[in-house]
Scaffold this motif. Structure first.
Motif, PDB file in Angstrom:
ATOM      1  N   ALA A  21      15.406  34.920  60.325  1.00  0.00           N
ATOM      2  CA  ALA A  21      14.348  35.102  59.321  1.00  0.00           C
ATOM      3  C   ALA A  21      14.503  36.417  58.576  1.00  0.00           C
ATOM      4  CB  ALA A  21      12.974  35.048  59.994  1.00  0.00           C
ATOM      5  N   ASN A  22      15.117  37.434  59.189  1.00  0.00           N
ATOM      6  CA  ASN A  22      15.178  38.772  58.600  1.00  0.00           C
ATOM      7  C   ASN A  22      16.542  39.124  58.020  1.00  0.00           C
ATOM      8  OD1 ASN A  22      12.483  39.295  59.403  1.00  0.00           O
ATOM      9  ND2 ASN A  22      13.166  39.866  61.452  1.00  0.00           N
ATOM     10  N   SER A  23      17.477  38.191  57.993  1.00  0.00           N
ATOM     11  CA  SER A  23      18.814  38.499  57.471  1.00  0.00           C
ATOM     12  C   SER A  23      19.273  37.379  56.542  1.00  0.00           C
ATOM     13  CB  SER A  23      19.797  38.671  58.638  1.00  0.00           C
ATOM     14  OG  SER A  23      21.119  38.790  58.153  1.00  0.00           O
ATOM     15  N   TRP A  24      19.511  37.724  55.286  1.00  0.00           N
ATOM     16  CA  TRP A  24      19.972  36.700  54.346  1.00  0.00           C
ATOM     17  C   TRP A  24      21.415  36.289  54.657  1.00  0.00           C
ATOM     18  CZ3 TRP A  24      24.268  37.547  51.354  1.00  0.00           C
ATOM     19  CH2 TRP A  24      24.680  38.880  51.198  1.00  0.00           C
ATOM     20  N   LYS A  25      22.188  37.224  55.253  1.00  0.00           N
ATOM     21  CA  LYS A  25      23.561  36.881  55.626  1.00  0.00           C
ATOM     22  C   LYS A  25      23.567  35.809  56.719  1.00  0.00           C
ATOM     23  CE  LYS A  25      25.734  41.323  54.462  1.00  0.00           C
ATOM     24  NZ  LYS A  25      26.525  42.462  54.984  1.00  0.00           N
ATOM     25  N   LYS A  26      22.657  35.969  57.691  1.00  0.00           N
ATOM     26  CA  LYS A  26      22.585  34.982  58.765  1.00  0.00           C
ATOM     27  C   LYS A  26      22.113  33.627  58.225  1.00  0.00           C
ATOM     28  CE  LYS A  26      23.774  37.302  62.494  1.00  0.00           C
ATOM     29  NZ  LYS A  26      24.383  38.445  61.763  1.00  0.00           N
ATOM     30  N   LYS A  27      21.188  33.643  57.274  1.00  0.00           N
ATOM     31  CA  LYS A  27      20.728  32.393  56.666  1.00  0.00           C
ATOM     32  C   LYS A  27      21.880  31.681  55.967  1.00  0.00           C
ATOM     33  CE  LYS A  27      15.960  33.894  55.845  1.00  0.00           C
ATOM     34  NZ  LYS A  27      14.950  34.215  54.806  1.00  0.00           N
ATOM     35  N   LYS A  28      22.681  32.470  55.246  1.00  0.00           N
ATOM     36  CA  LYS A  28      23.817  31.888  54.529  1.00  0.00           C
ATOM     37  C   LYS A  28      24.842  31.331  55.509  1.00  0.00           C
ATOM     38  CE  LYS A  28      27.098  33.028  50.827  1.00  0.00           C
ATOM     39  NZ  LYS A  28      27.571  34.114  49.919  1.00  0.00           N
ATOM     40  N   ALA A  29      25.115  32.088  56.584  1.00  0.00           N
ATOM     41  CA  ALA A  29      26.075  31.631  57.595  1.00  0.00           C
ATOM     42  C   ALA A  29      25.549  30.388  58.314  1.00  0.00           C
ATOM     43  CB  ALA A  29      26.346  32.751  58.595  1.00  0.00           C
ATOM     44  N   LEU A  30      24.221  30.327  58.532  1.00  0.00           N
ATOM     45  CA  LEU A  30      23.625  29.160  59.190  1.00  0.00           C
ATOM     46  C   LEU A  30      23.781  27.913  58.320  1.00  0.00           C
ATOM     47  CD1 LEU A  30      21.886  27.969  61.507  1.00  0.00           C
ATOM     48  CD2 LEU A  30      19.870  28.563  60.147  1.00  0.00           C
ATOM     49  N   ALA A  31      23.533  28.056  57.016  1.00  0.00           N
ATOM     50  CA  ALA A  31      23.667  26.916  56.114  1.00  0.00           C
ATOM     51  C   ALA A  31      25.110  26.408  56.094  1.00  0.00           C
ATOM     52  CB  ALA A  31      23.215  27.313  54.712  1.00  0.00           C
ATOM     53  N   LYS A  32      26.069  27.323  56.143  1.00  0.00           N
ATOM     54  CA  LYS A  32      27.491  26.932  56.153  1.00  0.00           C
ATOM     55  C   LYS A  32      27.837  26.207  57.455  1.00  0.00           C
ATOM     56  CE  LYS A  32      32.120  28.869  55.485  1.00  0.00           C
ATOM     57  NZ  LYS A  32      32.902  30.114  55.268  1.00  0.00           N
ATOM     58  N   ALA A  33      27.310  26.723  58.584  1.00  0.00           N
ATOM     59  CA  ALA A  33      27.578  26.087  59.873  1.00  0.00           C
ATOM     60  C   ALA A  33      26.917  24.716  59.949  1.00  0.00           C
ATOM     61  CB  ALA A  33      27.070  26.987  61.000  1.00  0.00           C
ATOM     62  N   GLN A  34      25.743  24.572  59.395  1.00  0.00           N
ATOM     63  CA  GLN A  34      25.064  23.272  59.397  1.00  0.00           C
ATOM     64  C   GLN A  34      25.868  22.242  58.613  1.00  0.00           C
ATOM     65  OE1 GLN A  34      21.324  24.499  57.726  1.00  0.00           O
ATOM     66  NE2 GLN A  34      20.315  24.703  59.732  1.00  0.00           N
ATOM     67  N   GLU A  35      26.456  22.688  57.506  1.00  0.00           N
ATOM     68  CA  GLU A  35      27.257  21.772  56.696  1.00  0.00           C
ATOM     69  C   GLU A  35      28.521  21.349  57.428  1.00  0.00           C
ATOM     70  OE1 GLU A  35      29.251  21.619  52.216  1.00  0.00           O
ATOM     71  OE2 GLU A  35      28.075  23.361  52.861  1.00  0.00           O
ATOM     72  N   GLN A  36      29.144  22.304  58.124  1.00  0.00           N
ATOM     73  CA  GLN A  36      30.378  21.993  58.852  1.00  0.00           C
ATOM     74  C   GLN A  36      30.119  21.066  60.042  1.00  0.00           C
ATOM     75  OE1 GLN A  36      31.922  25.834  59.928  1.00  0.00           O
ATOM     76  NE2 GLN A  36      32.715  26.278  57.854  1.00  0.00           N
ATOM     77  N   LEU A  37      28.978  21.254  60.696  1.00  0.00           N
ATOM     78  CA  LEU A  37      28.661  20.481  61.902  1.00  0.00           C
ATOM     79  C   LEU A  37      27.835  19.233  61.614  1.00  0.00           C
ATOM     80  CD1 LEU A  37      27.731  23.530  64.153  1.00  0.00           C
ATOM     81  CD2 LEU A  37      29.826  22.165  64.304  1.00  0.00           C
TER      82      LEU A  37
END
Length: 343
Positions: A21-37
């Motif tokens: 919730a507090n890191s836009w980098k983590k949000k971006k990395a999460l969205a990329k991982a969700q797409e890959q998985l």
């Protein structure tokens, strides 16, 4: 219930949610991982102490995104320790399995647009027999959670006054009637209903005349006392009156009440998805006194959620920037806010 395993697993969940919730980098990395998985593009849910079900929804979302969380956090050396262990996952799955089925029931019992109080006894019966029943594939923690919830609920609604109220409400709901009332308590419930129905009959026959007379009424009474009494008009006795059955008033009232009760209980139960208020609206002609009792009992909310929502609405209206509102204005604004959203 207090359990260190639960406390640890919930602490890990909250930290994971806070990190994303507090890191836009983590949000971006999460969205990329969700797409890959091939995982749903969902964000995490933050637990709110005043919002029922938010903890369960937080746990479900963490379990759903478990692989994406592991992929993102494992790449960060500073936050690698937040990756849930297999023990944490096992605890979270046990909690979700026990609490997940309760969300739908709780939302239904907290509603404002439908009858809720008559649902309590059927829901308790369903919890004890199916929803929270111990199953062979349940873990020990799941069994403990289920048993703790059942013990709490059964004790909460075991008081005689509460059980009596819930029994009356369930009986007056044409969807359930006596189906969820224990056989030993049915006579007491029916006697209570008959007593209230007899009270209604007495009120209809002897309406209260305790109103304070006005000045005009006092003057009219004085004038009537002064004037000479008029002779009573002789009424002609009808031929049919000779054949009218003589019956005492008390016996007649008792018979009327029992007939209305038995007629209602003999009617087949209506569909459980139907609205009982609509049913009483059409059947009140046949059961006029029971209809009044149904309005009295079925309007009771099963939980304090409606009043808490009203308090929350008031808190949103009366803020530090609007602290000079008069009470009448606050009442009107709360009324409008609660009713306009349902239109």
């Amino acid at each position: 219930m207090r359990d260190p395993r639960i406390d640890r697993a919930l602490g890990v969940c909250k930290k994971i949610v806070a990190v994303f919730a507090n890191s836009w980098k983590k949000k971006k990395a999460l969205a990329k991982a969700q797409e890959q998985l091939n995982l749903p593009q969902h964000t995490f849910i933050t637990e709110c102490p005043t919002r029922w079900g938010s903890r369960q929804r937080m746990i479900e979302r963490v379990l759903e995104q478990q692989k994406a969380i592991q992929q993102v956090l494992s790449a960060d050396r500073k936050q690698r320790h937040l990756v849930p262990t297999w023990q944490d996952i096992e605890v979270l799955e046990s909690i979700s399995k026990a609490l997940g089925p309760l969300l739908e029931f709780t939302d239904a019992l907290s509603g404002e647009q439908q009858v809720t109080v008559s649902y309590v006894k059927p829901v308790l019966s369903l919890f004890n027999s199916e929803v929270l029943a111990i199953k062979p594939d349940d873990t020990e923690l799941t069994k403990q959670i289920k048993q703790t919830i059942l013990d709490y609920l059964n004790e909460k609604y075991a008081a005689d006054s509460v059980d009596k109220l819930l029994g009356l409400a369930s009986t007056l709901d044409p969807r359930f009637k006596h189906r969820y009332n224990s056989a030993d308590k049915i006579p007491a419930i029916e006697s209570t209903l008959k007593a209230e129905l007899l009270g209604m009959l007495n009120e209809e026959e002897n309406p209260a005349t305790s109103q304070v007379p006005t000045a005009d009424e006092d003057q009219a009474e004085e004038e009537e006392d002064i004037s000479e009494p008029l002779p009573a008009k002789k009424t002609k006795k009808s031929f049919g009156s000779y054949f009218k059955k003589r019956q005492s008033g008390k016996d007649s009232e008792q018979s009327t009440v029992e007939k209305e009760m038995q007629s209602y209980l003999m009617i087949p139960e209506m569909d459980s998805d139907a609205d009982p208020l609509e049913w009483w609206k059409t059947q009140e002609v046949n059961f006029p006194r029971l209809g009044k009792l149904a309005k009295k009992y079925l309007c009771i909310p099963a939980s304090s959620s409606p009043s808490e929502r009203a308090f929350s609405t008031g808190g949103n209206i009366v803020t530090c920037h609007r602290a000079a509102l008069k009470p009448e204005a606050v009442d009107r604004l709360v009324f409008l806010s609660n009713n306009l959203k349902h239109m």
